[in-house]
Design an enzyme around this catalytic site. Structure first.
Site, short mmCIF file in Angstrom:
data_model
loop_
_atom_site.label_atom_id
_atom_site.label_comp_id
_atom_site.label_asym_id
_atom_site.label_seq_id
_atom_site.Cartn_x
_atom_site.Cartn_y
_atom_site.Cartn_z
N LYS A 175 0.85 -1.19 0.00
CA LYS A 175 0.00 0.00 0.00
C LYS A 175 0.89 1.24 0.00
O LYS A 175 2.05 1.15 0.38
CB LYS A 175 -0.94 -0.02 1.21
CG LYS A 175 -0.28 0.35 2.54
CD LYS A 175 -1.33 0.45 3.62
CE LYS A 175 -0.73 0.94 4.91
NZ LYS A 175 -0.36 2.34 4.94
N HIS A 205 -0.43 -5.86 5.71
CA HIS A 205 0.23 -6.69 6.73
C HIS A 205 -0.68 -6.99 7.91
O HIS A 205 -0.46 -7.97 8.63
CB HIS A 205 1.53 -6.03 7.21
CG HIS A 205 1.34 -4.79 8.01
ND1 HIS A 205 1.16 -3.55 7.45
CD2 HIS A 205 1.32 -4.60 9.35
CE1 HIS A 205 1.03 -2.65 8.40
NE2 HIS A 205 1.12 -3.25 9.57
N GLU A 243 -1.73 4.66 17.44
CA GLU A 243 -0.27 4.63 17.50
C GLU A 243 0.20 5.68 18.50
O GLU A 243 -0.39 6.77 18.59
CB GLU A 243 0.33 4.92 16.13
CG GLU A 243 0.00 3.88 15.08
CD GLU A 243 0.63 4.20 13.74
OE1 GLU A 243 1.73 3.71 13.47
OE2 GLU A 243 0.02 4.98 12.98
N HIS A 267 -6.54 -1.00 6.16
CA HIS A 267 -6.54 -1.84 7.35
C HIS A 267 -7.92 -1.94 8.01
O HIS A 267 -8.44 -3.03 8.26
CB HIS A 267 -5.54 -1.30 8.38
CG HIS A 267 -4.14 -1.23 7.90
ND1 HIS A 267 -3.61 -2.13 7.00
CD2 HIS A 267 -3.14 -0.36 8.20
CE1 HIS A 267 -2.35 -1.81 6.77
NE2 HIS A 267 -2.04 -0.75 7.49
#
Length: 514
Positions: A175, A205, A243, A267
């Site tokens: 991506k 991922h 995050e 995601h």
């Protein structure tokens, strides 16, 4: 088993194989473009070593690096060695490294350098002869999407994209898969002009993480969850990717892209699809993709986006006892940038199973902690035969799938507090991978790279899913652009802008505190 049954297509070795035996890739090589980038050094190269260390790569496996560097094979080998020693998940073993190092090659050149790709083609042929790679080669494009067209054209011109009979060629792309629907379609057309659709592996991922796959097992292998996994019992769903870091040195990529394009489009919408989809006919690629596409097709973006979305941008503050810069002070970011570092959105699904159940997606940088989770929050019991004071501290039941960093599942339910009085409070029942299994979970890239080499694509979104995701996000991005307002500032180390809390309060709900 009778010969008739075998002749009818049943494979006794496959149907009755010992599930303790690992899946080992056949003869092949991996050509890695972008070997000097952070992703290659921090994730891909260590993952390749870990696969070799676990005995999942064939004896003749070869790794070819391609970059604009004046390196020889041994120079690239030193880079791989350094990455492995610093970041491999499994213990370093000299004999494994020596075996892997024998198959390491390097080809210098730029992406528009025809002689360099001719040399790459010659190197691939040489590996087929010397290492027995069998004409099977995967090309991992760990490069900006702006170079995809050039590299794909060079792979086609040099014959590298065309397999001989009985062998395969595959391409892996990272991506972002475009920055809107139009660019995604253009990118898909470029790649699939050179490689057939089933040879294109789009890496997300998050889909390689053990707990994401465990979501499928949780839902479809257990009778206790699926009967209540619907609008009759579920109040809402929260999907969070938080995050605790800033953008670091990624301003060149991140500024102008933002949190929604970077995380929600791929995601979080993939996690939504896995959470909401119906049971597939099988867990093969086609079955999973079909059900995910149905979910994404049914997503409805609310009409009142002012009430159902929120944007934020982290300001200076304190994170983990350290004073940190705000986004606008980060190196490489324009002082008037309107790129969001936090995004939240409410989405609805027009399906019988989920009608009336809102899905809340949020992601942000410089938040209180690093965590990714899916929280399925249930409705309150229609009748509580207790005094109000006995249940005033009782919340809503929830199933929380923790994707990272502490992979596992938490159940939240009410239980009586010990004592003479009837008092009910929330308690949790917790399952953690690290405590329940002796084998540690592999890194996501280990699973995904191995699936590429095995040619097993269930975890990789095809272009239909990518385009459906952009169809969901594009109206939101256009609304933010028309609105023209700067993202709301929020302090580093907190949980995002007040506008995101207002989004939930308008629906009579609140964000979970992970």
């Amino acid at each position: 088993m009778s010969p008739a049954k075998v002749a009818a297509g049943s494979n006794p070795l496959r149907d009755h194989r010992d599930k303790r035996l690992p899946r080992i890739a056949g003869p092949c090589s991996l050509v890695l473009f972008g070997v000097t980038g952070d992703l290659a050094r921090k994730k891909l190269l260590p993952a390749i070593y870990d696969l070799a260390n676990r005995g999942l790569l064939p004896p003749g496996f070869s790794l070819i690096g391609f970059a604009r560097r004046d390196w020889a094979d041994q120079d690239f080998g030193k880079i791989v060695y350094q990455s492995v020693r610093e970041r491999a998940r499994t213990a370093f073993r000299e004999e494994v490294w020596r075996s892997l190092a024998e198959g390491i090659r390097f080809v210098p050149g730029s992406f528009d350098d025809e002689p360099a790709f001719d040399l790459l083609a010659a190197t691939v042929r040489e590996l087929d002869e010397q290492r027995g790679t069998g004409g099977n080669h995967a090309f991992y494009l760990s490069i900006p999407p702006s170079f995809f067209a050039t590299v794909c054209e060079q792979l086609e011109r040099s014959g590298l994209s065309t397999p001989a009979d009985g062998s395969w060629r595959r391409v892996v792309i990272e991506k972002p898969f475009g920055h809107d629907l139009a660019s995604a379609r253009e990118l898909n057309a470029i790649v699939e002009k050179v490689f057939p659709a089933d040879a294109v592996f789009r890496i997300d991922h998050y889909l390689g993480k053990e707990t994401v796959q465990n979501l499928l097992a949780l839902r479809f292998a257990n009778q206790m969850f699926e009967p209540v996994w619907n609008a009759n019992f579920v109040d809402h769903v929260q999907i969070t990717m938080a995050e605790d870091i800033g953008i670091g040195g990624r301003a060149g990529y991140y500024d102008g892209i933002g949190a929604a394009r970077d995380v929600i489009q791929n995601h979080l919408l993939q996690l939504l699809a896995l959470t909401a989809m119906e049971e597939p006919v099988s867990f093969g690629a086609e079955g999973l993709r079909l059900e995910k596409e149905k979910v994404l097709s049914a997503v409805r973006v609310p009409d009142d986006l002012a009430r159902c979305t929120a944007r934020g941008q982290y300001a200076a503050g304190w994170q983990g006892g350290e004073e940190v810069l705000g986004y606008l002070q980060e190196q490489g970011v324009a002082e008037d940038s309107r790129t969001e570092t936090y995004a939240a959105v409410r989405l609805d699904l027009d399906t019988r199973r989920w009608a009336g159940v809102p899905f809340y997606l949020r992601t942000g940088k410089r938040l209180g902690k690093r965590v990714t989770e899916i929280a399925v929050v249930f409705k309150r019991a229609p009748h509580l035969p207790f005094a109000h004071t006995a249940t005033e501290e009782l919340g809503q039941n929830a199933v929380v799938i923790r994707v990272q960093p502490d992979e596992g599942v938490t159940l939240r339910f009410g239980a009586k507090v010990p004592g003479a009085q009837m008092e009910v409070r929330d308690v949790t029942m917790d399952f953690g991978y690290g405590r329940s299994f002796t084998e540690s979970s592999p890194e996501a890239y280990e699973r995904l790279i191995l699936d590429v080499l095995l040619g097993e694509p269930p975890l990789f979104p095809r272009h239909e899913e990518v385009e459906l995701s952009w169809e969901i996000l594009d109206p939101i991005e256009r609304f933010w652009e028309r609105k023209g307002a700067a993202p709301e500032q929020y302090p580093s180390g907190g949980w995002g802008p007040s506008g995101a809390d207002d989004l939930m309060r308008r629906d009579g709900r609140e964000w979970r505190l992970p």
